[in-house]
Design a protein around this motif. Structure first.
Motif: not given
Lengths: 322, 322
Positions: A212-219, A246-253, A317-321
């Motif tokens: 469920a992680v990918l859809p929740l995150f992407a959505g 997604y970048s694990d040093t930018g888009d998400f922690s 935290a950074r706003r993702r594209k």
DNA sequence: CTGAAAGCGCTTACAG
DNA sequence: CTGAAAGCGCTTACAG
């Protein structure tokens, strides 16, 4: 070939009792006699057989350790901690495996009872094995749960999972994350997650299935942080999200749990909550030995603090594209 | 609280000897008497103390296992294999840790001698620990090396590392790789590597330091295959080469060793040479028990076949762009 | 078929 | 300071 008290006594023309006392450095034995005895014993690498002694003292100086049949490296260190604690007090470790299958487990328990282990440590993943524990408790042998779900009759040592849950969410909150995907696997950790969330005014989105992680995150572009229930789980999430750009040093922690070797792998460099693995084992032994000394005492329950290991997957935290 | 033969005998007004025989299902005891005895024993969860018996039989039904203090998950399965083998023959496992530090190790050995373990298994990484082994051999206790360097006086069970070395090179050769970077860490594996190389007409470029891999690889476009000495090492190479723009499903094929959990991680999907981990442990126990049965026998040496686990890092050789 | 007794290797009062 | 003896829980000849 094995050398006994009797043999030593005959070679020196003294009595068995004298040899016994001398080897334990009793002041009752004359200095000269003692020296002769100890010298001979050492020259023959005499090691006292525990059989005779145990028969007297009713204790085997053996501590039983029961592990789940999982083959996780987590237990290696736990076991080593227990081993070092035991040896430093003159105890040995007897090993067995515990599952819910009684056909598999009970023979091992019986074996431990035959060897008359003095105390039992059950290293477990939260399961309750009172059925087995009772075979020891009935005989007044202390039982210590190590990272399991403590029951009334048994002592226990556990990682403070509430704190562990707090640490993960708190770390993300401090880096400015406002909305966090959070694994909801263990109730105590989840309680910690929630406590920190409300303290820091952060929103938690629970999941119980890694698919469920990918859809929740992407959505939801507000989600920037992820808390997992294990390093393995976290590394799988990293793998999936990376492959979706997604970048694990930018888009998400992202934060794991346990600090197993995969967490420090350069491919992941995962920030994680570590347990005091060796300490869990040595503390379990410590508690067991205390109970042995003070048989009347009530069971003890001890908590060990987990701690955050910061690596590269914890970032502002950074706003993702996307 | 512990129940003894004597207590059972008194409750039933029979002699201790009769109870002893009945519990071992001796035909000497009348059916009716035996039933009464066994019933009472079961109702009290009577478990025979090994102390008295061991004193007679001079055997503890305990097998010692000495591990290196490394905390690799490799040993978890080995240990479990040993445990299952032991339990199925009525033996228990006593655990200790072995290093070159005698201050650390000798007390544990002494403890095992006190408990009079019947046999010893030394699980090791190729090191020779004859100094410790001799304390057992002197007492006619069999010693089995498990994956260590076998010595004259001790039996052993090892993975056939020559075959392991062959399998890795052979797999790459069959996929058309002509020039292969190859870790040269263990002599037997290297011998296997070379044997396969000459059989398949393949050229081997040895390395003994993982830092050398990138320059060697980048400097020679004929090199398309890499053989590592461990999965960990292989995963580090993958990490490095990826970050220099090489694709592990096209530009190079790579093979690890051990099939630990990292090899099957989706991030790596590493082709690797697997050892029969559980079998190593159970075979060691098997050999120990054989030696116990036939004390006169010469030490045995057994080899277990490793096997290739094919995943995504083994692909047809392809001329690289850079 | 059952019981009484010796003995395994030790420790521990008890004499001397 | 040292020795002789009992006893821990069991097994195993030996009687009966």
């Amino acid at each position: 070939m094995t050398c006994t008290l009797k043999q030593l006594a005959e070679q020196l023309n003294v009595s068995i009792g004298t040899v016994s006392l001398a080897l334990r450095n009793s002041p009752l034995v004359a200095e000269k006699t003692r020296k002769r005895i100890i010298e001979l014993a050492e020259s023959q690498d005499y090691v006292q057989s525990s059989f005779g002694r145990a028969l007297q003292s009713r204790c085997s100086k053996l501590i039983g350790v029961l592990l789940p049949t999982l083959t996780s490296s987590f237990f290696n260190e736990l076991l080593q901690g227990a081993g070092e604690g035991a040896v430093s007090s003159g105890y040995g470790l007897m090993l067995g495996w515990i599952t819910e299958d009684k056909e598999y487990t009970n023979p091992q328990i019986t074996l431990m009872l035959e060897k008359e282990i003095d105390a039992l440590i059950i290293a477990s993943h939260g399961k309750n094995f009172d059925f087995y524990a009772n075979r020891f408790i009935r005989r007044n042998k202390p039982v210590v749960y190590c990272n399991g779900s403590p029951s009334e009759n048994c002592s226990s040592v556990c990682t403070d999972d509430v704190l562990g849950g707090k640490l993960a969410v708190q770390a993300l909150a401090e880096y400015g994350h406002k909305k966090i995907l959070c694994a909801q696997y263990y109730s105590s950790r989840w309680a910690g997650n929630q406590a920190a969330a409300s303290q820091y005014g952060v929103q938690l989105v629970p999941f119980t299935d890694y698919n469920a992680v990918l859809p929740l995150f992407a959505g939801d572009r507000d989600i920037t942080g992820i808390v997992c229930h294990s390093d393995e789980g976290a590394s799988l999430v990293m793998h999936t999200l990376r492959h979706h750009g997604y970048s694990d040093t930018g888009d998400f922690s992202i934060i794991g749990y346990n600090d197993l070797s995969i967490a420090s792998h350069p491919e992941f460099q995962l920030t994680t909550v570590a347990q005091q693995r060796k300490n869990l084992g040595s503390t379990a032994v410590e508690i067991a030995l205390e109970q042995l000394k003070n048989p009347g005492n009530h069971p003890t329950h001890r908590l060990l603090d987990p701690f955050l290991v910061k690596r590269q997957t914890l970032n502002p935290a950074r706003r993702r594209k996307k």
